[in-house]
Design a protein around this motif. Structure first.
Motif, mmCIF file in Angstrom:
data_model
loop_
_atom_site.group_PDB
_atom_site.id
_atom_site.type_symbol
_atom_site.label_atom_id
_atom_site.label_comp_id
_atom_site.label_asym_id
_atom_site.label_seq_id
_atom_site.Cartn_x
_atom_site.Cartn_y
_atom_site.Cartn_z
ATOM 1 N N LEU A 85 69.512 3.718 -16.693
ATOM 2 C CA LEU A 85 69.711 2.979 -15.439
ATOM 3 C C LEU A 85 70.397 1.638 -15.684
ATOM 4 C CD1 LEU A 85 66.580 3.553 -13.185
ATOM 5 C CD2 LEU A 85 68.827 4.602 -13.088
ATOM 6 N N GLU B 124 58.196 0.570 -10.264
ATOM 7 C CA GLU B 124 58.621 -0.529 -11.131
ATOM 8 C C GLU B 124 60.078 -0.350 -11.561
ATOM 9 O OE1 GLU B 124 56.516 -0.993 -14.895
ATOM 10 O OE2 GLU B 124 58.275 -2.181 -15.447
ATOM 11 N N ILE B 125 60.428 0.858 -11.930
ATOM 12 C CA ILE B 125 61.788 1.117 -12.405
ATOM 13 C C ILE B 125 62.805 0.883 -11.286
ATOM 14 C CG2 ILE B 125 63.354 2.983 -13.123
ATOM 15 C CD1 ILE B 125 61.016 4.010 -14.871
ATOM 16 N N LEU B 126 62.483 1.337 -10.084
ATOM 17 C CA LEU B 126 63.447 1.207 -8.981
ATOM 18 C C LEU B 126 63.302 -0.121 -8.246
ATOM 19 C CD1 LEU B 126 63.310 4.825 -7.520
ATOM 20 C CD2 LEU B 126 65.110 3.830 -8.896
ATOM 21 N N ASP C 210 73.934 2.524 -15.998
ATOM 22 C CA ASP C 210 74.483 2.865 -14.681
ATOM 23 C C ASP C 210 74.752 1.603 -13.860
ATOM 24 O OD1 ASP C 210 74.223 5.488 -15.317
ATOM 25 O OD2 ASP C 210 72.629 5.955 -13.885
ATOM 26 N N ARG C 211 73.758 0.736 -13.838
ATOM 27 C CA ARG C 211 73.840 -0.447 -12.975
ATOM 28 C C ARG C 211 74.919 -1.402 -13.420
ATOM 29 N NH1 ARG C 211 67.343 -1.500 -12.703
ATOM 30 N NH2 ARG C 211 66.851 0.191 -11.262
ATOM 31 N N GLU D 33 52.082 13.265 -18.881
ATOM 32 C CA GLU D 33 53.254 14.133 -18.971
ATOM 33 C C GLU D 33 54.161 13.968 -17.757
ATOM 34 O OE1 GLU D 33 53.991 15.580 -21.650
ATOM 35 O OE2 GLU D 33 52.077 15.393 -22.677
ATOM 36 N N MET D 34 53.829 13.027 -16.904
ATOM 37 C CA MET D 34 54.689 12.744 -15.747
ATOM 38 C C MET D 34 54.622 11.243 -15.460
ATOM 39 S SD MET D 34 54.474 14.282 -11.882
ATOM 40 C CE MET D 34 55.827 15.421 -11.666
ATOM 41 N N MET D 35 55.750 10.689 -15.046
ATOM 42 C CA MET D 35 55.756 9.272 -14.703
ATOM 43 C C MET D 35 54.855 9.043 -13.502
ATOM 44 S SD MET D 35 59.616 7.886 -15.155
ATOM 45 C CE MET D 35 60.422 9.296 -14.434
ATOM 46 N N SER D 36 54.146 7.944 -13.508
ATOM 47 C CA SER D 36 53.248 7.650 -12.395
ATOM 48 C C SER D 36 54.033 7.012 -11.258
ATOM 49 C CB SER D 36 52.150 6.703 -12.852
ATOM 50 O OG SER D 36 52.702 5.445 -13.133
ATOM 51 N N ASP E 103 68.246 5.635 -7.710
ATOM 52 C CA ASP E 103 68.738 4.302 -8.061
ATOM 53 C C ASP E 103 70.182 4.107 -7.610
ATOM 54 O OD1 ASP E 103 68.102 1.798 -9.689
ATOM 55 O OD2 ASP E 103 70.027 2.403 -10.543
ATOM 56 N N MET F 211 63.069 12.266 -14.006
ATOM 57 C CA MET F 211 64.156 11.374 -14.409
ATOM 58 C C MET F 211 65.405 11.512 -13.553
ATOM 59 S SD MET F 211 64.150 11.546 -18.504
ATOM 60 C CE MET F 211 65.526 10.415 -18.580
ATOM 61 N N ARG G 182 60.243 7.477 -19.214
ATOM 62 C CA ARG G 182 60.355 6.104 -18.729
ATOM 63 C C ARG G 182 61.363 5.308 -19.552
ATOM 64 N NH1 ARG G 182 54.785 3.130 -18.079
ATOM 65 N NH2 ARG G 182 54.994 3.284 -20.334
ATOM 66 N N SER H 167 55.429 12.546 -23.206
ATOM 67 C CA SER H 167 56.688 12.789 -22.496
ATOM 68 C C SER H 167 56.889 11.816 -21.348
ATOM 69 C CB SER H 167 56.735 14.227 -22.002
ATOM 70 O OG SER H 167 55.952 14.378 -20.851
ATOM 71 N N LYS H 168 55.817 11.291 -20.825
ATOM 72 C CA LYS H 168 55.931 10.304 -19.751
ATOM 73 C C LYS H 168 56.623 9.034 -20.257
ATOM 74 C CE LYS H 168 53.049 6.710 -18.099
ATOM 75 N NZ LYS H 168 52.000 6.425 -17.129
ATOM 76 N N LEU I 196 64.933 6.608 -19.123
ATOM 77 C CA LEU I 196 65.412 6.271 -17.781
ATOM 78 C C LEU I 196 65.804 4.796 -17.690
ATOM 79 C CD1 LEU I 196 65.818 7.682 -15.126
ATOM 80 C CD2 LEU I 196 63.478 7.181 -14.514
ATOM 81 N N ASP J 13 55.095 3.631 -12.213
ATOM 82 C CA ASP J 13 56.277 3.624 -13.084
ATOM 83 C C ASP J 13 57.561 3.683 -12.256
ATOM 84 O OD1 ASP J 13 54.762 3.643 -15.394
ATOM 85 O OD2 ASP J 13 54.734 5.833 -15.539
ATOM 86 N N VAL K 22 64.979 10.128 -10.055
ATOM 87 C CA VAL K 22 64.866 8.660 -10.037
ATOM 88 C C VAL K 22 66.232 8.027 -10.296
ATOM 89 C CG1 VAL K 22 63.819 6.653 -11.165
ATOM 90 C CG2 VAL K 22 62.448 8.690 -10.739
ATOM 91 N N ARG K 23 66.988 8.619 -11.214
ATOM 92 C CA ARG K 23 68.308 8.080 -11.504
ATOM 93 C C ARG K 23 69.195 8.142 -10.257
ATOM 94 N NH1 ARG K 23 72.606 10.217 -16.037
ATOM 95 N NH2 ARG K 23 73.709 8.253 -16.260
#
Lengths: 134, 275
Positions: free
Chosen positions: A35, B194-196, A38-39, B185-188, B154, B147, A28, A23-24, A31, B191, B150-151
């Motif tokens: 994103l 990096e995404i933001l 969105d951007r 089971e969860m974004m680190s 952003d 999610m 990711r 699920s991680k 998202l 992560d 984080v969205r």
């Protein structure tokens, strides 16, 4: 019995787990895509319209698998890139291209006949191309 | 003196803006800095509760703006720490009761007397948000490794980047759960960073102690045993310019570390008694 069943399910789950996307990663990846949309304000509907227009443009020069043309957003460091992936069969030669243009000018619906075997779609794209020119 | 004005914002509600505000403010004040916190969440004020000051509020920010009192009269001193003050939000009014210019003006005045002006921003990106960021030159964006948070972060980052007055913004990742991350089971934290693509100022572990600390109106930085409290202290140090390494949450929450800590406290006790 329940106990053994539970263990069996767990062992099964363990092996399944390694195969499936966890699920991680799902979070990711989803998202990332959302994103980028969105951007850039580029939504899936707009991307599809662009894709269709590009197919029309590119079939003028290329013989290709239209449905396999993929237009997608990709994150490139800080920036978002628009990636176009086109499976090319072959480029058309000068004569073919000229022939097509002449045909289009006469407004005859055979422009893409050498490329595609699905008449419905062909007619649609020819119309669109003609509309774009006028 | 000119203090630093920092807005604490998130976009999404419920990620821990107000908790972060209360704890960072208290930690900064404990380190000897003069701190004032402004609750800009008009109509939905909560910072007073987290600090245990709800019974001491006489005037609010709206009273200041509408000139029913002087700015200094509206500042509520913390029970324990005289370095810490709160300018509360009005509970009976909405976001339109003050303008961004008025908030800017208040920040300017407070900057003269305090090292830090911390602004607690309401959720959302409407008028309340615009007001809250008006007087700030720095921002802390609070998010969680989920999610939706984080969205929204952003989106907030995009708005902060468009705002000239905001010179820098940093990311605070709250409610991190090392076990879930380890189980994929969860974004680190990596992560999310990096995404933001934003600079990190803190990693706060999920801590059940937060619930009781809120119940008591006592920020968790006052609890020396709390890991979240320690993490908030580190955030305060980084804000003041100290280069503190980030906590290794996976190690800190492992059984082995807990056993080690327990053994250490027992040994310390035995030693004390034998003396």
């Amino acid at each position: 019995m329940d106990f053994f069943n539970d263990i069996y399910q767990r062992v099964l789950g363990f092996f399944r787990h390694t195969e499936q996307e966890n699920s991680k990663d799902a979070a990711r990846n989803r998202l990332r895509v959302v994103l980028m949309q969105d951007r850039t304000n580029l939504n899936p509907a707009l991307l599809e319209r662009m894709r269709e227009d590009l197919v029309v443009l590119l079939t003028k020069y290329l013989e290709m698998d239209k449905d396999a043309l993929v237009l997608d957003l990709e994150q490139d460091g800080d920036q978002v890139a628009l990636i176009l992936s086109i499976p090319v069969i072959r480029a058309k030669d000068e004569e073919e291209i000229k022939k097509q243009e002449r045909a289009k000018k006469r407004k005859i619906k055979v422009a893409a006949a050498t490329v595609d075997g699905t008449p419905k779609r062909k007619r649609k794209s020819t119309k669109k191309a003609a509309a774009a020119e006028s | 003196m000119t203090g630093r004005v920092i807005v604490i914002t998130s976009g999404k509600g419920g990620v821990g803006k107000t908790t972060s505000n209360a704890n960072i403010g208290t930690a900064l004040a404990k380190s000897g800095k003069k701190v004032v916190m402004i609750d800009t969440d008009l109509g939905l004020r909560n910072l007073d509760l987290l600090l245990g000051l709800e019974n001491r509020i006489v005037y609010t920010i709206v009273d200041v703006v509408e000139e029913r009192c002087k700015l200094k009269q509206a500042l509520v001193k913390d029970k324990k720490n005289p370095n810490l003050c709160l300018l509360a939000a009005a509970q009976t009014r909405d976001k339109t009761a003050i303008t961004d210019e008025q908030l800017k003006d208040i920040c300017k005045k407070l900057q003269k007397d305090f090292d830090y002006v911390l602004i607690d921003c309401p959720a959302g990106i409407e008028q309340g948000f615009q007001n809250a960021i008006a007087g700030a030159s720095e921002a802390i964006v609070v998010t969680t490794p989920e999610m939706s948070a984080v969205r929204d972060a952003d989106r907030i980052i995009g708005l902060l980047e468009a705002k000239e007055e905001i010179e820098s913004y940093k990311l605070l990742i709250n409610r991190v759960r090392p076990k879930l991350i380890k189980a994929n089971e969860m974004m680190s934290v990596e992560d999310v960073v990096e995404i933001l693509s934003a600079e990190l100022i803190g990693i706060i572990p999920e801590d059940t102690g937060i619930v009781s600390s809120t119940n008591k109106g006592e920020p968790i930085v006052n609890d020396e045993k709390s890991l979240a409290g320690k993490a908030f202290h580190n955030v305060a140090k980084r804000i003041s310019g100290d280069n503190v390494p980030f906590l290794d949450l996976e190690q800190e929450t492992s059984v082995l570390t807990k056993v080690k800590k327990l053994v250490k406290t027992v040994v310390d006790k035995v030693r004390k008694e034998s003396k």
